[in-house]
Structure formats: structure tokens, C-alpha cells
Design an enzyme around this catalytic site. Structure first.
Site, mmCIF file in Angstrom:
data_model
loop_
_atom_site.group_PDB
_atom_site.id
_atom_site.type_symbol
_atom_site.label_atom_id
_atom_site.label_comp_id
_atom_site.label_asym_id
_atom_site.label_seq_id
_atom_site.Cartn_x
_atom_site.Cartn_y
_atom_site.Cartn_z
ATOM 1 N N GLY A 209 0.934 -1.432 -0.019
ATOM 2 C CA GLY A 209 0.052 -0.119 0.060
ATOM 3 C C GLY A 209 0.807 1.152 -0.020
ATOM 4 O O GLY A 209 2.193 1.108 -0.312
ATOM 5 N N ASN A 210 0.316 2.450 0.188
ATOM 6 C CA ASN A 210 0.844 3.557 0.311
ATOM 7 C C ASN A 210 0.459 4.495 1.576
ATOM 8 O O ASN A 210 -0.522 4.303 1.920
ATOM 9 C CB ASN A 210 1.108 4.146 -0.908
ATOM 10 C CG ASN A 210 -0.177 4.655 -1.666
ATOM 11 O OD1 ASN A 210 -0.897 5.417 -1.008
ATOM 12 N ND2 ASN A 210 -0.594 4.039 -2.765
#
Ligand code: C5P
Length: 398
Positions: A209-210
Site C-alpha cells: 500500500g502507500n
């Protein structure tokens, strides 16, 4: 209070949401407004004139005359600072679109020299009917403003679009309306926004993810909803709570889910703003069980495959829509962003630079430039809400 001493005509039409109007009158009066209530004849089936007369402390007009006395609709149309039609049924909307004049509400509407705000309320299918949508376009083309209905449970029991905006939000809209004066004619009716990160599953407990929070896209949704634009917000996993009237949130997790949802919504919208930080790649396979450490091995290699590019796909399908993408660049920012606009067939790219402190992921503020085919407009460092407002104002004035 911006509504202080403002003269408000509240025109109530026949929708179940009319039961909320005594509360709406109470809130308007509390905010300092003087309220004159009008009703269509059938509205009295849903709320009594006596209740509305009591809370507004004025006689309620439901017809042009009471046989002994003429209720001067021209005078009322000129007296008011604003005419608020709430709830606005599909029938009243249609009459407004076509200029019918068979009751007191229509007579005052056609005589009104003040701004007209409309808060529709109807069932989901009625709202989506092409005739209703055409009527909405027509009344907006006359300069009337629409306070978007909300998504939720409707009188029919169906869950969908069409609940009248909450009275608290209608009063907030009116306050903002008087504060900003006459907002520019908004050329958009329905917007699609992506926001937040995407999570790309590795196994049942891990993902790639980020750090995106979705704040920028949520700010766009709020600004557009405040302008009466219906918003579909396709939102990746985030801790942000979104409860904005007129904004329908579609929670998604992966880029593929975001892509599928965007493609199904895109034909209905006239504006699309892609703020999401979409993962460019996802694991080639998703393990059904938690991936275990390999005995005797200190390394692990992940195979990744490319995700679909949502912005580029929408760019290739673009018809009536205005399409806005975001770019976050670390080098050769302007040149790369210009190329991105062209490559993805976006109308605008909003460039935020990681070189500016206070801009980008997680921050409450942002500093952006808007890149179009022939120009670059630089905006100052502002809160994300102000950035969204500036970008939308820019789009409105193009
Ligand atoms: O190519 P890049 O990821 O830098 O492009 C950024 C823009 O494209 C943003 O508007 C982002 O939301 C959008 N995007 C997308 N789908 C992807 C990757 C990016 O919509 N798979």
C-alpha cells in the site's frame, strides 16, 4: 450568521420529506431569517399548514387566492432574498423546468427575481429517470441551484439516491450561499472522484500500500457537494470518516476494484477528478494462506504485475466529461506532468510537488499547479479544502 435578516420563501411540495420542513423553518428562524412558507396543494397531505404557520409565525399560502383575497405572488417573488424549494418533488421540478403555473408555488417561482435553490426529494428510480435528469439540467440552465439529495433509505424502503438533504445541511448551504454571494454558474452536475491509497493483497494478512490518506479527494467531494453537485467518491482504505450530504462513498480496496467501480460510474458523470494514489503494480498471485518464511533462505522475491491505469482508461473513453488527474513528481516536474496530461488524455493535471514542504501525502495543506493544454496556473500553499475550492473555481471559470 449570514442568514441574519434574510427573507426566505420556503416552498414545500408533496414529498414525504415535507415532514422535515417544520424543523427546517425552525433552523432558518434560529439563524436569523424571516420565513414565508408556501405549499403546493398536495403538500398538505404530508405536513399540516398549521404546523408550518405556527413555527414560521406567518400565514402559509397554498393557493393564489382564498376566494376573498388574492395572495400577491409578484410581490412575494420580489420580497424574498431567496426562494428555497424544499422538498422539491419530481412533479414540482418538472413544472419548474417547463414554466407551468397552476399553483401558488409555481406562480411565485415564475415571478421571483431572487436566487432560487432547490432541494429535490424523490425515490431513487425517479431521480435517475432521464426526464428528471433533463428537468434538473433545465432548471440549472435557468440559473437555479440544486442542493443535491443524499443517498440513503427512502420512503419506499429502497436504499438509493433521493433523500432530501438534511435540514441542517440545507441551512449550512444557505449560509455559505449568502457568504460567497452569487456563486458562478456551476457547469457540473455529477462528479466522480477517486481518493486514498489502494491495498494490493499478498496474502490474507499482508498487502502492498502507500501513505495516502484520501484527504485531498475528500476535500474535492465536500467543495463540489456544497455547490450542489452530486458526487460519487470511490475511496480506497483510509481512516478518514466521510459523511457529507450529496456524497455517495464507494469503499474499495484494490486498484482493480477502484477501476471496476470507476468504469461503471463514468458514463453518468460530467466531471472526474482522480486524486487516488493507485498502486501501479500488484502481486502476481495472492496466497490463500499466510506466506511463511522459507527455511534456509534469507531472501524473498515477489513477482508483481501491472495494474490498470484508471485515469488513462477514462481518458480513452472520454466524451462529455472534464477529466482531471493528479501528478506527484520528484524531478522534471512540469515537463513530466505535461507529458502525463497528454498521454492520459486528461484535460487538466494538478501537479503537487514533493519539493514543497507542507504539500503531499498526509499533510493538511497542499501546494499545486494546474496544467492545461495551453497554460500553467500556480496556486499558493493552502489547506486542502482551499486547494479544492481554488481548483474547482478555476475549472468553473474556464
Ligand atoms: O502515472 P501516475 O501514477 O503518476 O499518474 C497519476 C494520476 O493517474 C493520478 O491522477 C492517479 O489517480 C491516476 N492513476 C490512476 N490509475 C493508476 C495510476 C494512476 O488513475 N493505475
Amino acid at each position: 450568521m449570514n442568514l441574519k435578516n434574510k427573507k426566505v420563501i420556503l416552498a414545500v411540495s408533496a414529498s414525504i420529506a415535507a415532514y422535515k420542513t417544520p424543523e427546517l423553518v425552525r433552523l432558518l428562524i434560529k439563524a436569523g431569517a424571516e420565513v414565508q412558507v408556501l405549499m403546493t396543494p398536495a403538500a398538505a397531505d404530508f405536513v399540516t399548514p398549521l404546523s408550518l404557520a405556527t413555527v414560521s409565525k406567518k400565514e402559509v399560502y397554498a393557493s393564489v387566492s382564498n376566494h376573498a383575497q388574492w395572495n400577491n405572488h409578484v410581490h412575494l417573488g420580489r420580497w424574498a432574498d431567496v426562494l428555497l424549494v424544499a422538498p422539491c418533488s419530481a412533479n414540482t421540478l418538472s413544472k419548474m423546468a417547463h414554466g407551468l403555473c397552476d399553483n401558488m408555488v409555481q406562480a411565485v417561482y415564475l415571478s421571483a427575481t431572487c436566487p432560487v435553490l432547490v432541494a429535490p426529494a424523490m425515490d431513487d428510480d425517479m431521480w435517475h429517470h432521464p426526464a428528471t435528469q433533463a428537468n434538473l439540467s433545465a432548471i440549472q440552465s435557468y440559473g437555479n441551484k440544486v442542493i443535491a439529495p443524499e443517498h440513503g433509505e427512502l420512503a419506499s424502503g429502497i436504499v438509493g439516491m433521493g433523500r432530501m438533504a438534511d435540514p441542517v445541511n440545507i441551512v449550512a448551504y444557505l449560509n455559505a450561499f449568502f457568504e460567497t454571494g452569487q456563486p458562478a454558474q456551476v457547469p457540473f452536475r455529477h462528479a466522480l472522484i477517486t481518493a486514498g491509497p489502494t491495498y494490493e493483497k499478498l496474502d490474507p494478512v499482508r498487502f502492498i500500500g502507500n501513505y495516502s490518506t484520501g484527504k485531498m479527494g475528500i476535500a474535492f467531494a465536500r467543495v463540489l457537494a456544497e455547490l450542489g453537485v452530486a458526487v460519487d467518491l470511490v475511496l480506497g482504505p483510509t481512516a478518514e470518516q466521510v459523511a457529507i450530504p450529496g456524497v455517495q462513498v464507494h469503499p474499495v480496496e484494490s486498484a482493480q476494484e477502484m477501476y471496476d467501480k470507476c468504469l461503471s460510474l463514468y458514463p453518468q458523470v460530467d466531471l472526474a477528478i482522480m486524486t487516488a494514489a493507485v498502486a501501479d503494480f500488484r502481486p502476481a498471485t495472492q496466497a490463500g494462506q499466510k506466506i511463511k518464511k522459507q527455511e534456509g533462505s534469507d531472501n524473498m522475491t515477489l513477482e508483481l504485475v501491472k495494474n490498470p491505469d484508471i485515469l488513462a482508461t477514462l481518458g480513452s473513453l472520454k466524451q462529455k466529461q472534464v477529466l482531471v488527474g493528479f501528478a506527484l513528481e520528484t524531478n522534471n516536474e512540469l515537463e513530466n506532468a505535461k507529458k502525463k496530461r497528454q498521454k492520459k488524455n486528461a484535460d487538466y493535471i494538478v501537479l503537487n510537488s514533493l519539493n514543497d514542504s507542507g504539500a503531499g501525502f498526509g499533510a493538511a495543506t497542499n501546494k499545486v499547479s494546474i496544467i492545461s493544454e495551453h497554460s500553467v496556473a500556480e496556486l499558493p500553499l493552502q489547506s486542502k479544502y482551499e486547494v479544492a475550492k481554488s481548483v474547482i473555481n478555476y475549472l468553473i471559470n474556464q
